[in-house]
Scaffold this motif. Sequence first.
Motif, short mmCIF file in Angstrom:
data_model
loop_
_atom_site.label_atom_id
_atom_site.label_comp_id
_atom_site.label_asym_id
_atom_site.label_seq_id
_atom_site.Cartn_x
_atom_site.Cartn_y
_atom_site.Cartn_z
N GLY A 17 75.16 17.55 -8.11
CA GLY A 17 76.30 17.84 -7.27
C GLY A 17 76.13 19.15 -6.52
O GLY A 17 75.35 20.00 -6.92
N GLY A 18 76.85 19.28 -5.42
CA GLY A 18 76.87 20.55 -4.71
C GLY A 18 75.58 20.97 -4.05
O GLY A 18 75.38 22.13 -3.74
N THR A 140 74.54 8.60 -10.99
CA THR A 140 74.09 7.22 -10.87
C THR A 140 75.05 6.37 -11.69
O THR A 140 74.65 5.77 -12.68
CB THR A 140 72.66 7.05 -11.42
OG1 THR A 140 72.60 7.71 -12.69
CG2 THR A 140 71.63 7.65 -10.52
N ASP A 184 67.39 16.44 -11.70
CA ASP A 184 68.41 15.41 -11.54
C ASP A 184 68.07 14.46 -10.40
O ASP A 184 68.40 13.28 -10.45
CB ASP A 184 69.78 16.06 -11.24
CG ASP A 184 70.37 16.74 -12.46
OD1 ASP A 184 69.80 16.57 -13.55
OD2 ASP A 184 71.39 17.43 -12.31
N ARG A 186 65.15 13.58 -9.43
CA ARG A 186 64.11 12.64 -9.88
C ARG A 186 64.74 11.40 -10.47
O ARG A 186 64.26 10.28 -10.28
CB ARG A 186 63.25 13.30 -10.96
CG ARG A 186 62.28 14.30 -10.43
CD ARG A 186 61.85 15.24 -11.54
NE ARG A 186 61.00 16.24 -11.00
CZ ARG A 186 59.69 16.09 -10.88
NH1 ARG A 186 59.12 14.99 -11.30
NH2 ARG A 186 58.96 17.03 -10.34
N LYS A 187 65.83 11.59 -11.20
CA LYS A 187 66.53 10.44 -11.77
C LYS A 187 67.06 9.54 -10.66
O LYS A 187 67.02 8.33 -10.76
CB LYS A 187 67.69 10.91 -12.66
CG LYS A 187 67.24 11.67 -13.90
CD LYS A 187 68.46 12.10 -14.70
CE LYS A 187 68.12 13.14 -15.75
NZ LYS A 187 67.29 12.64 -16.82
N ASN A 190 64.37 7.40 -9.23
CA ASN A 190 64.13 6.24 -10.08
C ASN A 190 65.22 5.19 -9.90
O ASN A 190 64.94 3.99 -9.95
CB ASN A 190 64.02 6.65 -11.54
CG ASN A 190 62.64 7.19 -11.86
OD1 ASN A 190 61.66 6.68 -11.32
ND2 ASN A 190 62.56 8.20 -12.70
N GLY B 94 80.71 19.65 -7.43
CA GLY B 94 79.40 19.71 -8.06
C GLY B 94 78.63 20.92 -7.58
O GLY B 94 78.90 21.47 -6.51
N CYS B 138 74.78 11.66 -16.18
CA CYS B 138 73.88 11.25 -15.10
C CYS B 138 73.03 12.41 -14.59
O CYS B 138 72.02 12.20 -13.94
CB CYS B 138 74.67 10.66 -13.95
SG CYS B 138 75.50 9.14 -14.39
N GLY B 139 73.43 13.63 -14.87
CA GLY B 139 72.66 14.78 -14.42
C GLY B 139 72.68 15.89 -15.46
O GLY B 139 73.21 16.97 -15.22
N PRO B 140 72.10 15.62 -16.63
CA PRO B 140 72.15 16.63 -17.69
C PRO B 140 71.23 17.82 -17.39
O PRO B 140 70.04 17.65 -17.22
CB PRO B 140 71.66 15.87 -18.93
CG PRO B 140 70.84 14.75 -18.39
CD PRO B 140 71.32 14.44 -17.01
N SER B 141 71.80 19.00 -17.30
CA SER B 141 71.00 20.17 -16.95
C SER B 141 70.91 21.18 -18.08
O SER B 141 70.07 22.08 -18.03
CB SER B 141 71.61 20.88 -15.74
OG SER B 141 71.86 20.00 -14.70
N GLN B 178 69.90 14.19 -22.39
CA GLN B 178 68.50 14.42 -21.99
C GLN B 178 67.56 14.35 -23.20
O GLN B 178 66.42 13.91 -23.08
CB GLN B 178 68.40 15.78 -21.31
CG GLN B 178 67.04 16.12 -20.73
CD GLN B 178 66.70 15.28 -19.51
OE1 GLN B 178 67.52 15.04 -18.65
NE2 GLN B 178 65.46 14.81 -19.44
N ASP B 185 62.46 11.70 -16.38
CA ASP B 185 63.05 11.35 -15.10
C ASP B 185 63.84 10.05 -15.15
O ASP B 185 64.25 9.55 -14.12
CB ASP B 185 61.96 11.23 -14.03
CG ASP B 185 61.22 12.54 -13.85
OD1 ASP B 185 61.78 13.58 -14.20
OD2 ASP B 185 60.07 12.51 -13.37
N ALA B 186 64.03 9.50 -16.35
CA ALA B 186 64.74 8.23 -16.45
C ALA B 186 66.15 8.38 -15.91
O ALA B 186 66.85 9.34 -16.24
CB ALA B 186 64.77 7.76 -17.90
N ALA B 187 66.56 7.44 -15.07
CA ALA B 187 67.92 7.48 -14.53
C ALA B 187 68.86 6.81 -15.51
O ALA B 187 68.53 5.79 -16.10
CB ALA B 187 67.96 6.75 -13.18
N VAL B 188 70.01 7.43 -15.70
CA VAL B 188 71.03 6.85 -16.58
C VAL B 188 72.01 6.11 -15.68
O VAL B 188 72.91 6.72 -15.10
CB VAL B 188 71.73 7.95 -17.39
CG1 VAL B 188 72.81 7.36 -18.27
CG2 VAL B 188 70.71 8.68 -18.25
N PRO B 220 80.97 16.85 -12.35
CA PRO B 220 82.01 17.07 -11.35
C PRO B 220 82.98 15.89 -11.29
O PRO B 220 82.62 14.78 -11.65
CB PRO B 220 81.23 17.20 -10.05
CG PRO B 220 79.89 16.62 -10.30
CD PRO B 220 79.63 16.76 -11.76
#
Lengths: 321, 362
Positions: A17-18, A140, A184, A186-187, A190, B94, B138-141, B178, B185-188, B220
Amino acid sequence: MTLSSARHILLILSGKGGVGKSSVTTQLALTLSAQGHAVGVLDLDLTGPNIPRFFGIEDARVTQAPGGLVPVTVHEGSTAEDGGQSRGPLYCMSLGFILATRSTAVIWRGPKKTAMVRQFLLQTLWPPLDYLLIDTPPGTSDEHISLVETLLLNMPAATGTGTGTPSIASAVLVTTPQAVSTADVRKELNFCRKTGLVVRGVVENMAGFVCPHCMECTNVFSKGGGQVMAQEFGVPFLGSVPLDPAWVRLVEEGKTPVYPKGTVVAGVDVGQEGGTAVEPEAEAQTESKDPGLLVEKYTHCSLFPLFDGIAKTVSSAMEAE
Amino acid sequence: MSTSTSTLIASTQSEPLQAVLRAPLQAAPELVAPEPEHCPGPESEQAGKGDACDGCPNQQICASAPKGPDPDIPIITERLAGVRHKLLVLSGKGGVGKSTFSALLAQAFSSPPRAANGEQPSASAPAPTVGLMDTDLCGPSIPRMVLGPDAAKTSIHTTASGWSPVWASDTLALMSIQFMLPDQDAAVIWRGPKKNGLIKRFLKDVEWGDLDLLVVDTPPGTSDEHLSVNSFLTASGVDGAVLVTTPQEVALLDVRRELDFCRKAGIRVLGVVENMAGFVCPNCRGESEIFRASTGGAKRFCEVENVPFLGSVPLDPRIGMACDFGESFLDAFPESPAAQRVEDVVRQLRETIGLEARVANP
């Protein structure tokens, strides 16, 4: 079918995001319109619809017509009298045009978002468009799955990519240079692979900031991460877009970007860019918006030459199919 | 077109919000067909009874599914009995720094409290134990920010009593999707109910043990994850939420929506933190506003909305760098203005939620 009014569909995606999805969507739309194409923008970020704010049309409302919703016209198309490039019309659709107030939270679970995405896609009465840009929320999840499903079901004439997988639409991915952000995105790459979206390229946003005092460029969020990622995944790298406070100001206050002499962005001296008589007046502070259409003011922005190139690369790739 | 557009518009205005907020988070019943448009949600009170349910193949299944409060909520409450305080980090927007700030908060809280003058921590004061839960599926950091590149090699261990969190230090426990992914890089690619299920397991099945504080980082927006976290944690009590924003109106617009969410959901707002406010050029020391606060920024926002303003943290490129390498920015650059502003926010939050009242004044 309303989706078939669009010759090409381009999704703006990012796992993070952002990073500037809406900003990139807005700039791509303005640039494509300035290049003479008819453009529509669909904002699918349901819990944070910001596209109306970017186009400065927060008070606009969509109108209902038999069979669907009429998108808001940002500006009409025009043919230039002085032999310059003619401008294409620009239309916009967002949940922001439907909500009662600008601070209303849209607290929806998945099925409701799915229904809304489907209705936006299928019931917006777009005029004939060259490009329909779809701005998405980060991640996603529901919106993305529904978007791809709806496109898949309603685009029977999907063109092949030559590799066997049918392509339903094109996508541009936006990232910022840091590793935390590319991880993120990269996900999301995919996700595109799995769903048959053709990735037209990666835009690295917020790469560097040119100090207005000393013209020194600082890599606020480091640099190069987007390019490395694009190489790893074998997708085109469309370019690095620096942070430009004048762009933020154009969106927030409607000010025509003005740069001091000698401001160089991506090798272009935007201080006197394009021969426009922009006086390097230091901080001419006025309360009101500058007159003129957003798209006209945007052509003075230092980012316009960059997006001019990005838009041409993306549109020629889409036309080539 | 099966559904008229007027339904679309009406549905945005007559939102049965309280029903959504109170909706018990049951595991959704097994459906035989996809949910129709305007499905009230298979797990809601209205399941099988709504207008959209007529003719839906799932109607019988939904109508007969058990209703009432989620039987797992008491289990969650019991599991979290040892957690003294819970803090949500929220933002409608976000990329404003929720995860960065959650990581900074967790790192600051889990180190021995620094004395007010910024001197070395007093050895006698014990460091509180902090848990950091990443609900951005979906974007775990969080793993990357706290552990750096090592995050890739870390995974969750399962024991007889559940999942063990990953300990980043003696006093900082992490949980994120994660750690469970087969590939970095697997997308959830998950819809809402599946996300709710995992968040529930994060609370129900993770051995959090005795924690002084649990920091919950969120994605977000105002959707499934937020509703789930709220309904799962209400029974065990949440101290409140910290909202993170950046100064420009485009971000404040979304934070305003998040504040609306907090008010409707009854979550106490502990305050607003303004991130990326102002940038000092490392070359000429000139200060500039990258994200211009055309509407007065977060401070003005807080005055209008009547919520506490916790401070603004300037944009420091070293914060982003520290996150990429998994270093603690506060330990690496304790003297930097950004670190001091963060410490200041931490101090205020400590006082507000009453963490370490015993060592606040050594």
